[in-house]
Scaffold this active site. Structure first.
Site, PDB file in Angstrom:
ATOM      1  N   LEU A 169      -8.176 -24.021  -1.268  1.00  0.00           N
ATOM      2  CA  LEU A 169      -9.042 -25.708  -0.447  1.00  0.00           C
ATOM      3  C   LEU A 169     -10.979 -24.949  -0.546  1.00  0.00           C
ATOM      4  O   LEU A 169     -11.143 -26.183  -1.248  1.00  0.00           O
ATOM      5  CB  LEU A 169      -8.378 -25.609   0.821  1.00  0.00           C
ATOM      6  CG  LEU A 169      -9.297 -26.751   1.543  1.00  0.00           C
ATOM      7  CD1 LEU A 169      -8.808 -28.161   0.617  1.00  0.00           C
ATOM      8  CD2 LEU A 169      -8.165 -27.343   2.944  1.00  0.00           C
ATOM      9  N   GLY A 170     -11.003 -24.179  -0.166  1.00  0.00           N
ATOM     10  CA  GLY A 170     -12.215 -23.871  -0.935  1.00  0.00           C
ATOM     11  C   GLY A 170     -12.977 -24.202   0.757  1.00  0.00           C
ATOM     12  O   GLY A 170     -13.883 -24.332   0.358  1.00  0.00           O
ATOM     13  N   HIS A 187       0.628  -1.429  -0.615  1.00  0.00           N
ATOM     14  CA  HIS A 187       0.278  -0.042   0.122  1.00  0.00           C
ATOM     15  C   HIS A 187       1.051   0.924  -0.105  1.00  0.00           C
ATOM     16  O   HIS A 187       0.329   2.898  -0.721  1.00  0.00           O
ATOM     17  CB  HIS A 187      -1.535  -0.101   1.142  1.00  0.00           C
ATOM     18  CG  HIS A 187      -0.182  -0.043   2.529  1.00  0.00           C
ATOM     19  ND1 HIS A 187      -0.243  -0.405   3.720  1.00  0.00           N
ATOM     20  CD2 HIS A 187      -0.341   1.314   3.201  1.00  0.00           C
ATOM     21  CE1 HIS A 187      -0.061  -0.128   4.775  1.00  0.00           C
ATOM     22  NE2 HIS A 187       0.602   0.547   4.754  1.00  0.00           N
ATOM     23  N   GLY A 234       3.531   6.586   8.105  1.00  0.00           N
ATOM     24  CA  GLY A 234       4.821   6.910   8.198  1.00  0.00           C
ATOM     25  C   GLY A 234       5.816   5.868   8.068  1.00  0.00           C
ATOM     26  O   GLY A 234       7.462   5.644   7.105  1.00  0.00           O
ATOM     27  N   ASN A 235       5.863   4.937   9.306  1.00  0.00           N
ATOM     28  CA  ASN A 235       6.104   3.662   9.409  1.00  0.00           C
ATOM     29  C   ASN A 235       5.684   2.154   8.943  1.00  0.00           C
ATOM     30  O   ASN A 235       6.965   1.195   8.399  1.00  0.00           O
ATOM     31  CB  ASN A 235       5.581   3.156  10.647  1.00  0.00           C
ATOM     32  CG  ASN A 235       6.124   4.051  12.237  1.00  0.00           C
ATOM     33  OD1 ASN A 235       5.838   4.935  12.541  1.00  0.00           O
ATOM     34  ND2 ASN A 235       7.643   3.773  12.375  1.00  0.00           N
ATOM     35  N   SER A 236       5.133   2.750   7.425  1.00  0.00           N
ATOM     36  CA  SER A 236       4.495   1.415   6.900  1.00  0.00           C
ATOM     37  C   SER A 236       5.856   0.784   6.013  1.00  0.00           C
ATOM     38  O   SER A 236       6.455   2.008   5.431  1.00  0.00           O
ATOM     39  CB  SER A 236       3.565   2.136   6.001  1.00  0.00           C
ATOM     40  OG  SER A 236       2.330   2.359   6.103  1.00  0.00           O
ATOM     41  N   ASP A 285       0.060  -7.581   1.185  1.00  0.00           N
ATOM     42  CA  ASP A 285       1.209  -6.243   1.307  1.00  0.00           C
ATOM     43  C   ASP A 285       2.468  -6.500   1.519  1.00  0.00           C
ATOM     44  O   ASP A 285       2.516  -5.764   1.983  1.00  0.00           O
ATOM     45  CB  ASP A 285      -0.024  -5.285   2.882  1.00  0.00           C
ATOM     46  CG  ASP A 285       0.103  -4.242   2.569  1.00  0.00           C
ATOM     47  OD1 ASP A 285       0.193  -3.758   1.973  1.00  0.00           O
ATOM     48  OD2 ASP A 285       0.700  -3.532   3.575  1.00  0.00           O
TER      49      ASP A 285
END
Length: 488
Positions: free
Chosen positions: A288-289, A130, A231-233, A160
């Site tokens: 797997l479903g 992101h 900002g830590n992302s 992510d």
């Protein structure tokens, strides 16, 4: 006024932040060795020593060169910015039922930021999806203020995780730890750029492991009480030995700011994603479903279990590997490939780390009787980027991310198997956005050609004219609609 706590990805625009500290992390460090006497908590001598001697100063100095600030330039619309701000304000008063109409997109330049870190000496870096999503240009700023252009090697929305590459050698790659070995209560350190303040360090403890709070993700998050903010992302989470054990990803908050609950992607899962993106350009996941849920005390008694354990299957997708193996709704999976299943997240984490065509064996309880089930996983439905080229060699940049519908989505729509494809993301600068296509739309027809899967869509793209308007038939929130797509 409603107040909803939400899992937030660390976006660059923060509405507000907390004025007061949420938790006393020093006390939390000692939770592993306390004694309860009456209404008081008495720390053991070793726990008191741990509280007073946890010092990350040498560690910060050692690992900071391997961390970099990520600067992203992307094209967005003024309408999107204004709409997002208005929607946030109105939802504080009216809740999530409020619908905000779309506004025409006017291109604008936005500068975003986050954090990344080196995992190889020849310039490979990890950050969050992101952080770099939709980026037109990515640069990284090193600890010595050197700025380098970065190339996006690949990005995976479900985990992510994104992989960047800068040109050069002898970069300070950080040591990679084993996230499976971290313990609840263990001190950890984060380094990043919260609110743009470069190379800020914050510390806390591991609060929990294997948090799976949303079907939109496919990783067992590490929960900490480390103070993380926008900002830590993409920044690293370190153990006391200076090894990276996670990638800081998101927080749980009712304000958009830190409230004591932060979540990091385990580095083991992130490195697996890195290898796939680097070598294959995509992430292949197993399928797997099943729809599992946890078992509480009441269900344990109802199903004659000695204690709450296992994953109860509430639904099995039609034509899925689970159904073909003989699994049914109501089955309780107690072991999966010899691994004990205590919670539903244990099972999902194992499946998410598996590969298509892997075989599995499950120990199941059905109607109070034990049962062994075997089968083979298949490839999970995945997103496909659509940037088609027509037969006249004229680029048609629709700016869509698409995937096939799952059997469950088809069942919910009450449509047949050749029913359409799901739009999972729309680039605001592409032709599709300008024509009004939205994430969540289901495309059933393009230019008078029925669309059953992504392959059909790609084929239909090749027949589009050089210019003019063609029709796209969609299902939006259950209602059929026809959109005119203008090709330029």
């Amino acid at each position: 006024m409603q107040n909803h706590s939400t899992i937030y990805k660390f976006q660059r625009r923060s509405k507000r932040w907390l004025k007061h500290s949420a938790l006393n992390s020093a006390l939390a460090i000692a939770l592993g060795s306390v004694a309860i006497t009456g209404a008081s908590v008495v720390l053991s001598p070793s726990a008191q020593a741990a509280v007073s001697t946890t010092d990350f100063s040498n560690l910060v100095q050692q690992v900071t060169p391997g961390v970099a600030r990520v600067n992203v330039t992307k094209t967005v619309s003024q309408a999107e910015l204004a709409q997002a701000q208005t929607a946030e304000l109105l939802r504080q008063f009216f809740g999530d039922r409020l619908r905000i109409p779309n506004q025409p997109a006017v291109p604008a330049i936005e500068h975003a930021y986050g954090t990344a870190f080196f995992i190889t000496s020849n310039g490979y870096m990890l950050t969050n999806h992101h952080v770099v999503e939709g980026a037109d240009k990515i640069t990284v700023t090193l600890n010595d203020r050197t700025e380098l252009d970065a190339t996006l090697v690949g990005s995976d929305e479900r985990s992510d995780v994104a992989v960047l590459k800068v040109v050069g050698s002898q970069f300070p790659a950080l040591p990679i730890g084993d996230s499976n070995n971290i313990k609840v209560g263990e001190p950890v350190l984060a380094i990043g750029s919260p609110f743009g303040f470069d190379y800020s360090a914050s510390a806390g403890i591991v609060s929990a492991k294997s948090r799976s709070f949303s079907r939109e993700t496919s990783v067992p998050f590490i929960q900490t009480d480390v103070a993380l903010n926008p900002g830590n992302s993409g920044g690293p989470l370190f153990n006391q030995r200076g090894e990276v054990v996670g990638i800081n990803s998101r927080i749980f908050s009712g304000t958009g700011g830190y409230m004591g609950l932060s979540f990091s992607i385990p580095i083991d899962a992130a490195m697996d994603i890195y290898e796939q993106l680097k070598n294959n350009g995509e992430v292949m996941r197993a399928y797997l479903g099943i729809y599992p849920q946890d078992i509480d005390r009441n269900l344990a008694e109802a199903y004659n279990l000695s204690r709450p354990q296992g994953a109860l299957l509430t639904r099995v997708s039609p034509d899925s590997p689970a159904q073909k193996a003989g699994l049914r709704a109501g089955d309780i999976i107690l072991k999966y490939n010899e691994t004990q299943i205590v919670r539903a997240s244990d099972l999902l984490n194992l499946i998410n780390r598996a590969r298509p065509n892997d075989t599995f064996q499950a120990q199941v309880q059905r109607s109070g009787k034990p049962l062994i089930v075997t089968g083979k996983l298949t490839r999970a439905p995945s997103d496909v980027q659509s940037e088609g080229r027509n037969q006249q060699d004229n680029d048609v940049r629709l700016g869509l991310r698409l995937r096939n519908l799952t059997p469950d989505e088809q069942a919910e729509l009450s449509v047949d198997k050749k029913s359409g494809i799901l739009v999972t993301a729309v680039d605001p600068t592409g032709l599709a956005a300008r024509s009004g296509l939205m994430a969540g739309d289901i495309i059933t027809n393009l230019h008078q050609k029925s669309i059953g899967d992504v392959t059909d869509f790609t084929s239909a793209l090749s027949s589009l004219p050089k210019s003019g308007v063609v029709t796209i038939e969609v299902i939006r929130q259950g209602i059929p609609a026809i959109i005119g797509l203008r090709i330029e």
